[in-house]
Design a protein around this motif. Structure first.
Motif, mmCIF file in Angstrom:
data_model
loop_
_atom_site.group_PDB
_atom_site.id
_atom_site.type_symbol
_atom_site.label_atom_id
_atom_site.label_comp_id
_atom_site.label_asym_id
_atom_site.label_seq_id
_atom_site.Cartn_x
_atom_site.Cartn_y
_atom_site.Cartn_z
ATOM 1 N N VAL A 67 0.126 -11.031 -1.719
ATOM 2 C CA VAL A 67 -0.602 -9.850 -2.198
ATOM 3 C C VAL A 67 0.439 -8.832 -2.638
ATOM 4 O O VAL A 67 1.403 -8.571 -1.909
ATOM 5 C CB VAL A 67 -1.506 -9.258 -1.109
ATOM 6 N N ALA A 68 0.281 -8.273 -3.830
ATOM 7 C CA ALA A 68 1.318 -7.385 -4.361
ATOM 8 C C ALA A 68 0.704 -6.274 -5.191
ATOM 9 O O ALA A 68 -0.380 -6.423 -5.770
ATOM 10 C CB ALA A 68 2.316 -8.181 -5.203
ATOM 11 N N THR A 69 1.419 -5.151 -5.252
ATOM 12 C CA THR A 69 0.882 -3.965 -5.914
ATOM 13 C C THR A 69 1.381 -3.812 -7.347
ATOM 14 O O THR A 69 2.538 -4.047 -7.656
ATOM 15 C CB THR A 69 1.258 -2.678 -5.150
ATOM 16 N N ASP A 70 0.446 -3.411 -8.207
ATOM 17 C CA ASP A 70 0.741 -2.741 -9.467
ATOM 18 C C ASP A 70 0.266 -1.320 -9.233
ATOM 19 O O ASP A 70 -0.934 -1.056 -9.240
ATOM 20 C CB ASP A 70 -0.019 -3.397 -10.626
ATOM 21 N N LYS A 71 1.202 -0.402 -8.970
ATOM 22 C CA LYS A 71 0.784 0.922 -8.524
ATOM 23 C C LYS A 71 0.106 1.741 -9.615
ATOM 24 O O LYS A 71 -0.427 2.806 -9.337
ATOM 25 C CB LYS A 71 1.969 1.686 -7.928
ATOM 26 N N LYS A 72 0.103 1.230 -10.846
ATOM 27 C CA LYS A 72 -0.669 1.865 -11.911
ATOM 28 C C LYS A 72 -2.037 1.206 -12.079
ATOM 29 O O LYS A 72 -2.912 1.758 -12.753
ATOM 30 C CB LYS A 72 0.069 1.774 -13.249
ATOM 31 N N GLY A 73 -2.201 -0.010 -11.490
ATOM 32 C CA GLY A 73 -3.399 -0.774 -11.794
ATOM 33 C C GLY A 73 -4.214 -1.255 -10.615
ATOM 34 O O GLY A 73 -5.442 -1.179 -10.631
ATOM 35 N N GLY A 74 -3.564 -1.806 -9.579
ATOM 36 C CA GLY A 74 -4.308 -2.333 -8.459
ATOM 37 C C GLY A 74 -3.523 -3.367 -7.681
ATOM 38 O O GLY A 74 -2.287 -3.350 -7.667
ATOM 39 N N HIS A 88 -7.620 -6.960 -8.023
ATOM 40 C CA HIS A 88 -8.547 -5.893 -7.655
ATOM 41 C C HIS A 88 -8.056 -4.609 -8.301
ATOM 42 O O HIS A 88 -6.976 -4.108 -7.972
ATOM 43 C CB HIS A 88 -8.623 -5.721 -6.139
ATOM 44 N N ALA A 89 -8.834 -4.087 -9.227
ATOM 45 C CA ALA A 89 -8.435 -2.875 -9.943
ATOM 46 C C ALA A 89 -8.644 -1.650 -9.063
ATOM 47 O O ALA A 89 -9.762 -1.378 -8.609
ATOM 48 C CB ALA A 89 -9.248 -2.742 -11.227
ATOM 49 N N GLN A 90 -7.568 -0.928 -8.814
ATOM 50 C CA GLN A 90 -7.619 0.323 -8.057
ATOM 51 C C GLN A 90 -6.271 1.011 -8.214
ATOM 52 O O GLN A 90 -5.340 0.751 -7.450
ATOM 53 C CB GLN A 90 -7.955 0.086 -6.578
ATOM 54 N N PRO A 91 -6.124 1.895 -9.176
ATOM 55 C CA PRO A 91 -4.833 2.545 -9.406
ATOM 56 C C PRO A 91 -4.377 3.371 -8.205
ATOM 57 O O PRO A 91 -5.179 3.736 -7.338
ATOM 58 C CB PRO A 91 -5.118 3.446 -10.613
ATOM 59 N N ALA A 92 -3.065 3.629 -8.178
ATOM 60 C CA ALA A 92 -2.423 4.524 -7.201
ATOM 61 C C ALA A 92 -2.240 3.896 -5.826
ATOM 62 O O ALA A 92 -2.042 4.605 -4.845
ATOM 63 C CB ALA A 92 -3.178 5.846 -7.083
ATOM 64 N N PHE A 109 -3.881 -3.804 3.844
ATOM 65 C CA PHE A 109 -3.958 -2.347 3.771
ATOM 66 C C PHE A 109 -2.849 -1.831 2.863
ATOM 67 O O PHE A 109 -1.734 -2.362 2.833
ATOM 68 C CB PHE A 109 -3.880 -1.708 5.159
ATOM 69 N N ALA A 110 -3.177 -0.806 2.093
ATOM 70 C CA ALA A 110 -2.263 -0.270 1.089
ATOM 71 C C ALA A 110 -2.252 1.247 1.147
ATOM 72 O O ALA A 110 -3.271 1.886 1.441
ATOM 73 C CB ALA A 110 -2.684 -0.736 -0.308
ATOM 74 N N SER A 111 -1.083 1.819 0.860
ATOM 75 C CA SER A 111 -0.976 3.272 0.800
ATOM 76 C C SER A 111 -1.615 3.766 -0.493
ATOM 77 O O SER A 111 -1.270 3.329 -1.582
ATOM 78 C CB SER A 111 0.484 3.707 0.880
ATOM 79 N N ASP A 112 -2.581 4.684 -0.341
ATOM 80 C CA ASP A 112 -3.372 5.188 -1.465
ATOM 81 C C ASP A 112 -2.905 6.602 -1.784
ATOM 82 O O ASP A 112 -3.124 7.531 -1.018
ATOM 83 C CB ASP A 112 -4.849 5.166 -1.081
ATOM 84 N N ALA A 117 -1.707 15.204 -2.304
ATOM 85 C CA ALA A 117 -1.531 16.132 -1.191
ATOM 86 C C ALA A 117 -1.977 15.540 0.145
ATOM 87 O O ALA A 117 -1.573 16.025 1.205
ATOM 88 C CB ALA A 117 -2.293 17.429 -1.450
ATOM 89 N N ASN A 118 -2.797 14.499 0.095
ATOM 90 C CA ASN A 118 -3.359 13.925 1.318
ATOM 91 C C ASN A 118 -3.392 12.405 1.205
ATOM 92 O O ASN A 118 -4.081 11.857 0.337
ATOM 93 C CB ASN A 118 -4.775 14.454 1.567
ATOM 94 N N GLY A 119 -2.649 11.749 2.073
ATOM 95 C CA GLY A 119 -2.567 10.300 2.021
ATOM 96 C C GLY A 119 -3.807 9.624 2.562
ATOM 97 O O GLY A 119 -4.514 10.150 3.428
ATOM 98 N N LYS A 120 -4.069 8.439 2.037
ATOM 99 C CA LYS A 120 -5.151 7.600 2.537
ATOM 100 C C LYS A 120 -4.644 6.167 2.690
ATOM 101 O O LYS A 120 -3.642 5.778 2.091
ATOM 102 C CB LYS A 120 -6.347 7.634 1.581
ATOM 103 N N ILE A 121 -5.356 5.405 3.488
ATOM 104 C CA ILE A 121 -5.094 3.977 3.644
ATOM 105 C C ILE A 121 -6.294 3.226 3.103
ATOM 106 O O ILE A 121 -7.420 3.401 3.595
ATOM 107 C CB ILE A 121 -4.854 3.591 5.113
ATOM 108 N N ALA A 122 -6.087 2.410 2.087
ATOM 109 C CA ALA A 122 -7.147 1.565 1.532
ATOM 110 C C ALA A 122 -7.145 0.235 2.279
ATOM 111 O O ALA A 122 -6.088 -0.388 2.450
ATOM 112 C CB ALA A 122 -6.927 1.345 0.050
ATOM 113 N N LEU A 123 -8.308 -0.200 2.716
ATOM 114 C CA LEU A 123 -8.441 -1.396 3.552
ATOM 115 C C LEU A 123 -9.252 -2.473 2.833
ATOM 116 O O LEU A 123 -10.259 -2.180 2.184
ATOM 117 C CB LEU A 123 -9.126 -1.039 4.871
ATOM 118 N N PHE A 124 -8.796 -3.721 2.984
ATOM 119 C CA PHE A 124 -9.449 -4.864 2.354
ATOM 120 C C PHE A 124 -9.440 -6.037 3.335
ATOM 121 O O PHE A 124 -8.611 -6.122 4.237
ATOM 122 C CB PHE A 124 -8.698 -5.293 1.087
ATOM 123 N N ARG A 125 -10.364 -6.952 3.102
ATOM 124 C CA ARG A 125 -10.342 -8.231 3.813
ATOM 125 C C ARG A 125 -10.021 -9.316 2.785
ATOM 126 O O ARG A 125 -10.683 -9.421 1.752
ATOM 127 C CB ARG A 125 -11.684 -8.484 4.506
#
Length: 340
Positions: A67-74, A88-92, A109-112, A117-125
């Motif tokens: 599993v790998a990130t395209d931080k502009k795309g998903g 999975h399309a989800q930028p940032a 889980f990925a850093s969103d 200004a406020n970090g989130k954690i995106a979660l997937f199965r």
């Protein structure tokens, strides 16, 4: 007089600028070679590919996934042949990790950083049968721009995630899964300047954080004060220090790998003492070399005959074919080259 001063000042600035562009080269790095590469990410001509995570298929090792990130795309899911299995399309989404949570599945889980200004954690199965990512929600992870991330299944059975926002405040979080995931903070730590690389030792909860300009920090389980155990010294590590990845052996031994991005190399340290244990680079070969590597991941174990000894995955910041991608190297080849 003023005219002469201007000429002298411009000359001084020119010399200073020229000096600033001289690349720093660390100690010699031995060559290893990729045996496969992923298809490039979809975002071309930008700094886009960033961080990989590995899921090993114990029942059919050659069918393991990355599993790998395209931080502009998903998020991409790749096979070990480098082919795209799903997207999975989800930028940032910047950095990514995954943990086997048993009956609750393989949790990715990925850093969103969609809110700077406020970090989130995106979660997937991760559906390992279809190689697809199923979103299960996101949780807030404190102030700051989300950046580094890693995690493990703690002895308590909880999914424990570490966040490393750009501002340097490191968070430890317990995540409860379910129809609506929730989060609670367990600990807050700090490094002096911007971090990113992150790896946790699942045997004892020791956390390693890469401060890009400073070096590798180690935090013992439960402690809020860390120690700088490997400095950016322009020999073993050349700034920026980027990805970290850990290979455990026995009760306390093994290796910590670090991306020495400034000179396109990788450093290996021996655990638990963090003694330098060899430098290498992914050199030009059939699938090209790597430059300016951000994220790395490594795992020992059976990944089929193409990857004896395990798998090392590195982001390639300057991919000759165009958009950035990830290079795959047998861990056994690295260990044979470095010894040990």
């Amino acid at each position: 007089m003023r005219s002469g001063f201007k000429v002298l000042a411009l000359s001084t600035l020119t010399v200073a600028a020229a000096c600033a562009t001289i690349p720093v080269t660390g100690d010699p790095a031995l060559p290893v070679y990729a045996v496969a590469e992923t298809e490039p990410v979809g975002t071309a001509n930008e700094d886009a590919a960033d961080d990989p995570a590995i899921w090993r298929n114990a029942a059919s090792p050659a069918d393991s996934l990355i599993v790998a990130t395209d931080k502009k795309g998903g998020l991409y899911v790749y096979g070990l042949d480098g082919a795209i299995r799903s997207f999975h399309a989800q930028p940032a989404l910047n950095n990514v990790d995954l943990v086997d949570m048993g009956e609750e599945g393989i949790i990715v889980f990925a850093s969103d950083r969609s809110d700077l200004a406020n970090g989130k954690i995106a979660l997937f199965r991760l559906d390992t049968a279809t190689s697809k990512l199923n979103p299960i929600g996101s949780v807030a992870a404190g102030p700051g721009e989300a950046y580094g991330i890693c995690g493990y299944r703690a002895a308590s059975g909880e999914l424990t995630i570490y966040t490393a926002p750009k501002e340097g405040n490191i968070g430890e979080w317990a995540v409860t899964l379910g129809t609506q995931p929730s989060i609670r903070q367990l600990r807050e730590m700090r490094v002096p300047s911007q971090p990113e690389g992150c790896a946790v030792d699942g045997r004892n909860g020791t956390l390693y954080i890469g401060e890009e300009a400073g070096g590798v920090w180690r935090f013992a389980a439960g402690q809020t004060a860390g120690e700088l155990v490997a400095r950016v010294d322009n020999r073993n590590l050349v700034a920026d220090l980027e990805g970290l990845a850990l290979v455990p052996e026995g009760d306390t031994g093994g290796w910590l790998y670090a991306s020495s991005q400034g000179d396109n190399a990788y450093m290996r340290y021996s655990l638990p003492g963090m003694q330098p244990a060899g430098r290498f680079r992914i050199a030009e070969g059939q699938f090209g070399g790597t430059e300016e590597t951000d994220g790395i991941e490594v795992m020992r174990g059976d990944f089929g005959p193409t990857y004896p000894g395990g798998l090392f995955v590195a982001q390639d910041g300057i991919n000759e074919s165009g958009a950035q991608n990830f290079k795959l190297v047998p861990l056994g080849a690295i260990e044979a080259t470095l010894g040990g």
